[in-house]
Structure formats: structure tokens, C-alpha cells
Design a protein around this motif. Structure first.
Motif, mmCIF file in Angstrom:
data_model
loop_
_atom_site.group_PDB
_atom_site.id
_atom_site.type_symbol
_atom_site.label_atom_id
_atom_site.label_comp_id
_atom_site.label_asym_id
_atom_site.label_seq_id
_atom_site.Cartn_x
_atom_site.Cartn_y
_atom_site.Cartn_z
ATOM 1 N N ALA A 120 0.826 -1.216 0.000
ATOM 2 C CA ALA A 120 0.000 0.000 0.000
ATOM 3 C C ALA A 120 0.856 1.261 0.000
ATOM 4 N N GLY A 121 2.144 1.136 0.376
ATOM 5 C CA GLY A 121 3.001 2.324 0.389
ATOM 6 C C GLY A 121 4.310 2.042 1.090
ATOM 7 N N ASP A 122 5.184 3.057 1.093
ATOM 8 C CA ASP A 122 6.466 2.943 1.789
ATOM 9 C C ASP A 122 6.236 3.001 3.304
ATOM 10 N N GLU A 123 7.201 2.468 4.033
ATOM 11 C CA GLU A 123 7.178 2.589 5.484
ATOM 12 C C GLU A 123 8.468 3.258 5.955
ATOM 13 N N ALA A 124 8.346 4.057 7.012
ATOM 14 C CA ALA A 124 9.510 4.563 7.748
ATOM 15 C C ALA A 124 9.360 4.052 9.172
ATOM 16 N N VAL A 125 10.334 3.280 9.621
ATOM 17 C CA VAL A 125 10.302 2.728 10.978
ATOM 18 C C VAL A 125 11.410 3.410 11.769
ATOM 19 N N TYR A 126 11.018 4.111 12.837
ATOM 20 C CA TYR A 126 12.016 4.800 13.674
ATOM 21 C C TYR A 126 12.205 3.997 14.956
ATOM 22 N N LEU A 127 13.436 3.567 15.223
ATOM 23 C CA LEU A 127 13.719 2.808 16.446
ATOM 24 C C LEU A 127 14.124 3.794 17.548
ATOM 25 N N ARG A 128 13.282 3.910 18.570
ATOM 26 C CA ARG A 128 13.651 4.797 19.688
ATOM 27 C C ARG A 128 14.627 4.094 20.620
ATOM 28 N N SER A 129 14.425 2.796 20.812
ATOM 29 C CA SER A 129 15.328 2.044 21.684
ATOM 30 C C SER A 129 15.451 0.634 21.145
ATOM 31 N N GLY A 130 16.527 -0.033 21.535
ATOM 32 C CA GLY A 130 16.756 -1.408 21.094
ATOM 33 C C GLY A 130 17.395 -1.448 19.716
ATOM 34 N N SER A 131 17.548 -2.640 19.217
ATOM 35 C CA SER A 131 18.133 -2.829 17.889
ATOM 36 C C SER A 131 17.485 -4.045 17.256
ATOM 37 N N ALA A 132 17.710 -4.188 15.960
ATOM 38 C CA ALA A 132 17.065 -5.282 15.235
ATOM 39 C C ALA A 132 17.843 -5.578 13.962
ATOM 40 N N THR A 133 17.723 -6.812 13.524
ATOM 41 C CA THR A 133 18.223 -7.170 12.204
ATOM 42 C C THR A 133 17.056 -7.076 11.238
ATOM 43 N N PHE A 134 17.242 -6.249 10.212
ATOM 44 C CA PHE A 134 16.231 -6.080 9.171
ATOM 45 C C PHE A 134 16.683 -6.922 7.981
ATOM 46 N N GLU A 135 15.926 -7.975 7.686
ATOM 47 C CA GLU A 135 16.286 -8.875 6.579
ATOM 48 C C GLU A 135 15.327 -8.630 5.413
ATOM 49 N N SER A 136 15.874 -8.540 4.205
ATOM 50 C CA SER A 136 15.000 -8.304 3.053
ATOM 51 C C SER A 136 15.578 -8.977 1.823
ATOM 52 N N VAL A 137 14.805 -8.929 0.741
ATOM 53 C CA VAL A 137 15.291 -9.490 -0.530
ATOM 54 C C VAL A 137 16.555 -8.777 -1.009
ATOM 55 N N TYR A 138 16.805 -7.581 -0.485
ATOM 56 C CA TYR A 138 18.009 -6.831 -0.865
ATOM 57 C C TYR A 138 19.197 -7.153 0.041
ATOM 58 N N GLY A 139 18.961 -7.869 1.138
ATOM 59 C CA GLY A 139 20.021 -8.181 2.084
ATOM 60 C C GLY A 139 19.687 -7.673 3.480
ATOM 61 N N VAL A 140 20.701 -7.618 4.321
ATOM 62 C CA VAL A 140 20.523 -7.356 5.746
ATOM 63 C C VAL A 140 20.976 -5.945 6.093
ATOM 64 N N ILE A 141 20.191 -5.269 6.925
ATOM 65 C CA ILE A 141 20.618 -4.009 7.541
ATOM 66 C C ILE A 141 20.546 -4.216 9.048
ATOM 67 N N GLU A 142 21.646 -3.926 9.730
ATOM 68 C CA GLU A 142 21.616 -3.966 11.197
ATOM 69 C C GLU A 142 21.109 -2.606 11.668
ATOM 70 N N ALA A 143 19.924 -2.606 12.246
ATOM 71 C CA ALA A 143 19.284 -1.346 12.660
ATOM 72 C C ALA A 143 19.476 -1.135 14.153
ATOM 73 N N ARG A 144 19.739 0.114 14.531
ATOM 74 C CA ARG A 144 20.012 0.414 15.938
ATOM 75 C C ARG A 144 19.181 1.618 16.370
ATOM 76 N N ALA A 145 19.212 1.880 17.678
ATOM 77 C CA ALA A 145 18.421 2.983 18.218
ATOM 78 C C ALA A 145 18.784 4.279 17.500
ATOM 79 N N GLY A 146 17.768 5.040 17.137
ATOM 80 C CA GLY A 146 17.971 6.290 16.414
ATOM 81 C C GLY A 146 17.857 6.142 14.912
ATOM 82 N N ASP A 147 17.763 4.910 14.429
ATOM 83 C CA ASP A 147 17.648 4.711 12.978
ATOM 84 C C ASP A 147 16.224 4.953 12.488
ATOM 85 N N TYR A 148 16.140 5.647 11.365
ATOM 86 C CA TYR A 148 14.967 5.531 10.510
ATOM 87 C C TYR A 148 15.305 4.438 9.492
#
Ligand SMILES: [Fe+2]
Length: 408
Positions: free
Chosen positions: A120-148
Motif C-alpha cells: 500500500a506504500g512505503d514505510e519509515a520505521v524509527y527505532l527509539r530504543s533497542g536494535s534489530a536485524t532487518f532482513e530483506s530481498v536486498y540483504g541485511v541491515i543492522e538497525a540500531r536505536a535512532g535509525d529511521y
């Protein structure tokens, strides 16, 4: 996205024969915006990206939950700190407010999501705290606090929070989320006056390959959620190139623009979407004219509703309002907002005592159509907030009315 990236193996030219080690043809897929005439990427799959075996409709209570107008009109304060934690970053979203252009949710996620595609559209996910591994068809982004993390429409991905979970604000647009046009050259390069540039954007490290058959993917469309089962695991891309891909930008990499006297929020703009903007308020020197009032003046943006998410630091302009870290305020069109009474005197005293910087960090979303209020917001509302300016100015509110409207 404003510039070209490539990852993994790609053929010498577009649309030519490209074989894997066993002699099989890779399946080329174009992911493109605006019908072949805007940004796109070409992805090379080990298996046909078209092969599906099942489609099931999912109930999506958030999509069908009632959205109530902000009536009677009030400035609002929602304490996400008080919302329940748990679940994942896709199905665990707690919708806060929405209109026809954008849906804004809070999530306190501690579990891996299923594979997910927002069509339905693009998403912007803002991490206020914590971290996460974002896995996608394009590969992996290690996301951390403060990331959009900006996720283009149609990207199949999943979120894997690190231990301890994360708090996130999720912005679902009904279109594309991009850097502001005025930051870019005619051909898409970030200009010198932009508060961030290509070097600040983190793309996927490289291809991510996973084996599997009959793999479910949750697909969001304007009609709701569908679980599509793919014959092969979608993470089978050996290489891709183009201008369209997910990326992360950390709010600490935003270079604030300051003036001698107070600068308005457009200097903080970070992204734009259809009928909304996202701004980042970051630690910066206080306005430095000897006569400056170094906090915001009262303002009424007559065409906007303003949502503010307080993510770090000390909000001197809001002392006494009840706003704390994790709070979300909504200052709607029709209401003038500004610092708490007494804040101007306090900050000027602070400057006289040697204070030269502010450490506040906030994410702001201004929408050009009114925001409607959802259940997540309702359950976390601070009913005293609307009167906080009067209480600070007068010491009391003689005709206090806590009528927060239907359902509140
Ligand atoms: Fe404002």
C-alpha cells in the motif's frame, strides 16, 4: 532513492541471459515505481518470484478499528510508555493516529516478525530504543536505536529484534517516502546545504540467501492483510542493482542547521511523503544572538496537524506539561501551541548561567490533513495535558473539562 547501488552478482547488461552455476537461468525481476518511469532496481532470483501456492485473507483488527475525529478539538498527549509491550514489529503495531495519507503506529516488539510486504506504500520505521536485524530481498541491515529504516513499497522483509526488544514508531505512507526534493540536485545528488548526504545512508550489506519451500508472506494492501504462500523462499536474490532499496539513516547523523535567532522546523526536515513531512529535532547549539529567545515561539500552522514523538534528552520547553521520553503529542490545526509558561524565563536564566546547547531529540510528523485518533492512542491518553499551559500560567483551571470526546 537518490543514488545507485549494486550488491552480489549481476549480469553485464540489463535483460540478457544470466545463468547460475548449474546452468539454470536466474529470474530477473524489476521493482519499479510509477510504472517504469521512476526509480527502480533489477533483482536476480534463483527461483521464479511469481510462484505462489496459497492465498488467505487475514483479519486485521487495526485496519478496521474505528478512527475518531479529534472532536471536541484538543491538543493531546499519549504516553506510549504505558502501552502494552510484546509481539512483533508487523502484527504487533498499535495504531495511534491516521488519515488517508499516513498511518502512525507504536510497537514495543520483542519477537521476530513473519515475512512481510507492504504493497500500500512505503514505510519509515524509527527505532527509539533497542536494535534489530532487518532482513530483506536486498540483504541485511543492522538497525540500531535512532535509525529511521525506510522500506520501499513492495519490499519483502522481516524484523528480528535483538534481545531486550525495541520501541518503534511506524509510519505507513500511501505513497513514497523520500528525502526532501529541495535537498537534491536536478539528478538526485544531495546538495551541500542538505543536513545529510549519501554517506549517511546505510544500505544492505549484500545478498541474503535462504532455502525453503511453501513460505508464507504477509502482504498489506489497501484492502487489508493477505497471507500469500510462496513456492520458494523469497530470499533467493543473488544480486541486484538500481536506485530503489531499503536503507537506514541514523538521527545522530542529521547535521542541525542553527541561526542566531530561532529557526523553524523546516530546517529539521528529514523526509517527505504524500501530504506529510518527517522532521528530526537533534542536539544542537542554542540560538546564539545575545537577545535570542532560544526555544520555540507559539505557533499555529493553520494547514497542519503536528505529531511529536519525544525520543531523547531534556525538553525544557515542555517542563510541567507531563511530557516525558516516549510521549507523543498531537497539536492539531485550530489550536495554537508553544512552550509552557515560564519556559522562556527558565531558558534565558540557563543561558545566563552558561548553557549553550540543547540535548533534545524528537521526531515530528506534520500532516496536511487532520489526523484521526485510534485505539492505541485512546488507551494511553493523559487527560490533563490540554490544560497544562493554563495551569502553568494561572496555577489552576477554573472550568476544567475533561471531555476528551467519544471513546476517550
Ligand atoms: Fe510545533
Amino acid at each position: 532513492m537518490p543514488y545507485y547501488r549494486a550488491a552480489g552478482e549481476i549480469p553485464r547488461k540489463r535483460h540478457v541471459r544470466f545463468r547460475g552455476p548449474a546452468g539454470n537461468f536466474y529470474a530477473e525481476e524489476l521493482m519499479g515505481e510509477e510504472g517504469f518511469v521512476s526509480d527502480s532496481s533489477l533483482l536476480y532470483h534463483q527461483h521464479p518470484p511469481t510462484a505462489i501456492v496459497k492465498s488467505e485473507g487475514l483479519s486485521d483488527s487495526a485496519a478496521h478499528a474505528p478512527l475518531l475525529p479529534n472532536h471536541p478539538l484538543l491538543p493531546r498527549h499519549f504516553r506510549t510508555q504505558d502501552l502494552p509491550a510484546g509481539g512483533d514489529l508487523v502484527l504487533g503495531r498499535q495504531l495511534m493516529m491516521a488519515n488517508d495519507d499516513v498511518r502512525i503506529s507504536f510497537a514495543a516488539a520483542d519477537a521476530d516478525s513473519e515475512l512481510y510486504r507492504n504493497s500500500a506504500g512505503d514505510e519509515a520505521v524509527y527505532l527509539r530504543s533497542g536494535s534489530a536485524t532487518f532482513e530483506s530481498v536486498y540483504g541485511v541491515i543492522e538497525a540500531r536505536a535512532g535509525d529511521y529504516v525506510i522500506v520501499p513499497r513492495g519490499t519483502i522483509h522481516r524484523w528480528r529484534p535483538a534481545g531486550g526488544g525495541l520501541h518503534a514508531l511506524v509510519v505507513e505512507a500511501r505513497g513514497h517516502i523520500r528525502p526532501p526534493r529541495r535537498y537534491l540536485s536536478q539528478f538526485g545528488q544531495f546538495l551541500e546545504h542538505a543536513p545529510y548526504c549519501e554517506r549517511d545512508l546505510r544500505g544492505a550489506a549484500g545478498p541474503l540467501l535462504a532455502d525453503g519451500e511453501d513460505v508464507p508472506v504477509i502482504v498489506r494492501t489497501s484492502a487489508g492483510l493477505t497471507r500469500l504462500t510462496y513456492a520458494y523462499h523469497p530470499f533467493d536474490v543473488v544480486g541486484w542493482d538500481g536506485y530503489l532499496y531499503p536503507y537506514a539513516f541514523n538521527i545522530a547523523d542529521f547535521e542541525p542547521i542553527v541561526k542566531r535567532t530561532h529557526a523553524p522546523p523546516p530546517v529539521h526536515q528529514t523526509f517527505e511523503g504524500p501530504n506529510f513531512v518527517i522532521c528530526s529535532f537533534c542536539p544542537r547549539p542554542l540560538d546564539f544572538d545575545p537577545e535570542a529567545v532560544p526555544i520555540p515561539y507559539n505557533h499555529h500552522n493553520v494547514d497542519s496537524d503536528e505529531m511529536m514523538y519525544y525520543v531523547a534528552g531534556d525538553y525544557s520547553a515542555r517542563k510541567g506539561s507531563g511530557v516525558g521520553l516516549g510521549s507523543i503529542t498531537l497539536h492539531p490545526s485550530g489550536f495554537t501551541h508553544g512552550p509552557q509558561p515560564g519556559a522562556v524565563e527558565a531558558v534565558i536564566e540557563g543561558v545566563a548561567a552558561g548553557k549553550t546547547t540543547t540535548d533534545e531529540t524528537a521526531v515530528m510528523i506534520d500532516t496536511f490533513r487532520p489526523l484521526l485518533l485510534a485505539g492505541g492512542a485512546r488507551s494511553a491518553e493523559d487527560p490533563e495535558y490540554a490544560w497544562s499551559w493554563t495551569k502553568a500560567a494561572r496555577g489552576n483551571v477554573s472550568s476544567e473539562s475533561a471531555d476528551l470526546g467519544p471513546g476517550f
